[in-house]
Design a protein around this motif. Structure first.
Motif, PDB file in Angstrom:
ATOM      1  N   ALA A   1       9.165   4.578  -0.153  1.00 11.77           N
ATOM      2  CA  ALA A   1       8.183   3.634   0.518  1.00 11.77           C
ATOM      3  C   ALA A   1       8.774   2.879   1.636  1.00 11.77           C
ATOM      4  N   GLY A   2       7.947   2.272   2.488  1.00  8.88           N
ATOM      5  CA  GLY A   2       8.726   1.323   3.428  1.00  8.88           C
ATOM      6  C   GLY A   2       8.232   0.022   3.509  1.00  8.88           C
ATOM      7  N   GLY A   3       7.941  -0.701   4.686  1.00  8.70           N
ATOM      8  CA  GLY A   3       7.968  -2.245   4.723  1.00  8.70           C
ATOM      9  C   GLY A   3       9.031  -2.456   5.697  1.00  8.70           C
ATOM     10  N   GLN A   4       9.103  -3.754   5.726  1.00 13.22           N
ATOM     11  CA  GLN A   4      10.400  -4.271   6.842  1.00 13.22           C
ATOM     12  C   GLN A   4      11.763  -4.118   6.435  1.00 13.22           C
ATOM     13  N   ALA A   5      11.950  -4.325   5.130  1.00 12.39           N
ATOM     14  CA  ALA A   5      13.366  -4.352   4.417  1.00 12.39           C
ATOM     15  C   ALA A   5      14.115  -3.090   4.911  1.00 12.39           C
ATOM     16  N   PRO A   6      13.604  -1.784   4.909  1.00 12.74           N
ATOM     17  CA  PRO A   6      14.366  -0.633   5.004  1.00 12.74           C
ATOM     18  C   PRO A   6      15.079  -0.479   6.240  1.00 12.74           C
ATOM     19  N   MET A   7      14.364  -1.205   7.073  1.00 15.44           N
ATOM     20  CA  MET A   7      15.135  -1.185   8.632  1.00 15.44           C
ATOM     21  C   MET A   7      16.493  -2.204   8.711  1.00 15.44           C
TER      22      MET A   7
ATOM     23  N   SER B   1       0.782  -1.137  -0.220  1.00 13.20           N
ATOM     24  CA  SER B   1       0.062  -0.123   0.205  1.00 13.20           C
ATOM     25  C   SER B   1       0.968   1.307  -0.133  1.00 13.20           C
ATOM     26  N   GLU B   2       2.219   1.386   0.456  1.00  8.47           N
ATOM     27  CA  GLU B   2       2.948   2.565   0.564  1.00  8.47           C
ATOM     28  C   GLU B   2       3.544   2.680  -1.005  1.00  8.47           C
TER      29      GLU B   2
ATOM     30  N   GLY C   1      16.016  -4.219 -10.459  1.00  9.24           N
ATOM     31  CA  GLY C   1      15.582  -5.441 -10.593  1.00  9.24           C
ATOM     32  C   GLY C   1      13.959  -5.913  -9.754  1.00  9.24           C
ATOM     33  N   ARG C   2      13.816  -7.133  -9.658  1.00  9.99           N
ATOM     34  CA  ARG C   2      12.514  -7.804  -8.855  1.00  9.99           C
ATOM     35  C   ARG C   2      12.372  -7.605  -7.693  1.00  9.99           C
ATOM     36  N   CYS C   3      11.299  -6.728  -7.187  1.00 11.68           N
ATOM     37  CA  CYS C   3      11.177  -6.583  -5.641  1.00 11.68           C
ATOM     38  C   CYS C   3      10.197  -7.392  -5.039  1.00 11.68           C
ATOM     39  N   GLN C   4      10.132  -7.722  -3.985  1.00  9.13           N
ATOM     40  CA  GLN C   4       9.045  -8.647  -3.297  1.00  9.13           C
ATOM     41  C   GLN C   4       8.384  -7.731  -1.876  1.00  9.13           C
ATOM     42  N   ALA C   5       7.036  -7.865  -2.126  1.00  9.31           N
ATOM     43  CA  ALA C   5       6.403  -7.339  -0.723  1.00  9.31           C
ATOM     44  C   ALA C   5       6.382  -8.107   0.294  1.00  9.31           C
ATOM     45  N   ASP C   6       6.184  -7.506   1.707  1.00  3.46           N
ATOM     46  CA  ASP C   6       6.062  -8.063   2.953  1.00  3.46           C
ATOM     47  C   ASP C   6       4.546  -8.705   2.670  1.00  3.46           C
ATOM     48  N   ALA C   7       4.689 -10.073   3.110  1.00  2.00           N
ATOM     49  CA  ALA C   7       3.504 -10.909   2.698  1.00  2.00           C
ATOM     50  C   ALA C   7       2.251 -10.403   3.397  1.00  2.00           C
ATOM     51  N   MET C   8       2.103  -9.645   4.415  1.00  2.00           N
ATOM     52  CA  MET C   8       0.821  -9.448   5.084  1.00  2.00           C
ATOM     53  C   MET C   8       0.249  -8.333   4.341  1.00  2.00           C
ATOM     54  N   SER C   9       1.150  -7.500   3.427  1.00  3.81           N
ATOM     55  CA  SER C   9       0.454  -6.329   2.823  1.00  3.81           C
ATOM     56  C   SER C   9      -0.269  -6.795   1.322  1.00  3.81           C
ATOM     57  N   ASP C  10      -0.064  -8.100   1.018  1.00  2.00           N
ATOM     58  CA  ASP C  10      -0.931  -8.751   0.002  1.00  2.00           C
ATOM     59  C   ASP C  10      -2.363  -8.814   0.421  1.00  2.00           C
TER      60      ASP C  10
ATOM     61  N   ASN D   1      -4.207 -10.768  -0.859  1.00  2.00           N
ATOM     62  CA  ASN D   1      -4.508 -12.309  -0.921  1.00  2.00           C
ATOM     63  C   ASN D   1      -3.822 -13.213  -0.357  1.00  2.00           C
ATOM     64  N   ASP D   2      -2.984 -12.524   0.884  1.00  2.00           N
ATOM     65  CA  ASP D   2      -2.143 -13.439   1.957  1.00  2.00           C
ATOM     66  C   ASP D   2      -3.346 -14.070   2.832  1.00  2.00           C
ATOM     67  N   PRO D   3      -3.049 -15.169   3.135  1.00  2.00           N
ATOM     68  CA  PRO D   3      -4.090 -15.958   3.980  1.00  2.00           C
ATOM     69  C   PRO D   3      -4.449 -15.345   5.560  1.00  2.00           C
ATOM     70  N   SER D   4      -3.394 -14.462   5.851  1.00  2.00           N
ATOM     71  CA  SER D   4      -3.634 -13.875   7.025  1.00  2.00           C
ATOM     72  C   SER D   4      -4.959 -12.917   7.058  1.00  2.00           C
ATOM     73  N   GLY D   5      -5.244 -12.236   5.763  1.00  2.00           N
ATOM     74  CA  GLY D   5      -6.371 -11.331   5.611  1.00  2.00           C
ATOM     75  C   GLY D   5      -5.983 -10.112   6.018  1.00  2.00           C
ATOM     76  N   TYR D   6      -4.981  -9.655   6.403  1.00  2.00           N
ATOM     77  CA  TYR D   6      -4.532  -8.572   7.216  1.00  2.00           C
ATOM     78  C   TYR D   6      -4.799  -7.229   6.056  1.00  2.00           C
ATOM     79  N   SER D   7      -4.457  -7.555   4.982  1.00  2.00           N
ATOM     80  CA  SER D   7      -4.887  -6.536   3.883  1.00  2.00           C
ATOM     81  C   SER D   7      -5.992  -6.608   2.921  1.00  2.00           C
TER      82      SER D   7
END
Length: 256
Positions: free
Chosen positions: A119-125, A39-40, A63-72, A74-80
């Motif tokens: 944008a953020g996400g966990q990776a920047p840290m 979302s960021e 190159g190819r980037c990947q998002a944190d799973a819970m930001s998708d 369609n993730d099973p967590s349903g968070y987003s």
């Protein structure tokens, strides 16, 4: 004798924004794969394109980037799962391709863009300390008087961005970013689900604490509230619910 343009600002010229997302990494605290937060990227992208801006997506290494799973959504967590903007973005092939093949931050031409948004996400840290090209590029935008923006954990870049005099560009500036109360909430959530041993912190350090340490005036609006702040040409957003608000401040600064 040449006549200098009395109005160098061209309000009708098409604005261009570079959005930077983090490259994939592995958390040194949890061992989890980490990346950017959907979302960021997608919410600012939506605001900018609705304003008629041209947007390009970059990452420190390209190159190819990947998002944190819970930001998708369609993730099973349903968070987003209610994030329809991201859902539309990732199911539009030409937009998803922007993330599958990002350009390198070093290739951002300052003269061609009006603003940069990190944008953020966990990776920047875990990765931004090493992304010196990003530090330099953000400072170039800032010192050129162009909009320099960062969102959520993307604000981590300000912990390393120093101006040509060796001072942090955030020193003396009012900024926001992922708050300590939100870090506490996230830590307790993973403890309660037995995802991590109690007392383990998800993040290796905290945005709020570091911003205060470097002399910034850190502010926040409370737990999970959409919030962004502008101080001159520096714009920061609090967390993943603040993407649109952060982007709207950029649009306010640049005009349509």
């Amino acid at each position: 004798m040449s006549l200098k343009d009395p109005n160098p600002v061209k309000p009708n010229a098409k604005k261009r924004v570079a959005i930077v997302v983090a490259n994939p990494a592995v958390s040194s605290t949890t061992g989890w794969p980490v990346g950017f937060w959907w979302s960021e990227l997608t919410h600012p992208w939506y605001v900018f394109t609705e304003a008629g801006y041209e947007v390009q997506v970059f990452s420190p290494a390209g190159g190819r980037c990947q998002a944190d799973a819970m930001s998708d959504p369609n993730d099973p967590s349903g968070y987003s799962k209610t994030d329809l903007i991201t859902q539309g973005f990732i199911h539009t092939p030409e937009l998803k391709a922007l993330v599958d093949d990002t350009k390198k931050v070093a290739d951002i031409g300052i003269a061609r863009f009006d603003a940069i948004l990190v944008a953020g996400g966990q990776a920047p840290m875990f990765t931004f300390e090493q992304t010196t090209d990003l530090h330099k590029k953000l400072v170039e935008f800032y010192e050129a008087g162009k909009v320099a923006a960062a969102l959520c954990h993307g604000v981590a870049v300000l912990a390393y961005a120093k101006n040509s005099h060796g001072e942090y560009i955030a020193k003396g500036k009012t900024v926001t970013g992922f708050a300590n109360c939100e870090e506490d909430f996230a830590d307790h959530a993973v403890w309660s689900y037995n995802m991590l041993p109690r007392g383990t912190h998800i993040m290796p350090w905290r945005i709020e604490d570091r911003m205060r340490e470097i002399g910034a005036n850190y502010v926040q609006a409370g737990l999970w509230r959409s919030f962004a702040v502008r101080d001159g040409n520096l714009i920061t957003g609090q967390q993943n619910f603040s993407g649109e608000e952060t982007a709207r401040l950029v649009v306010e600064a640049l005009g349509r």
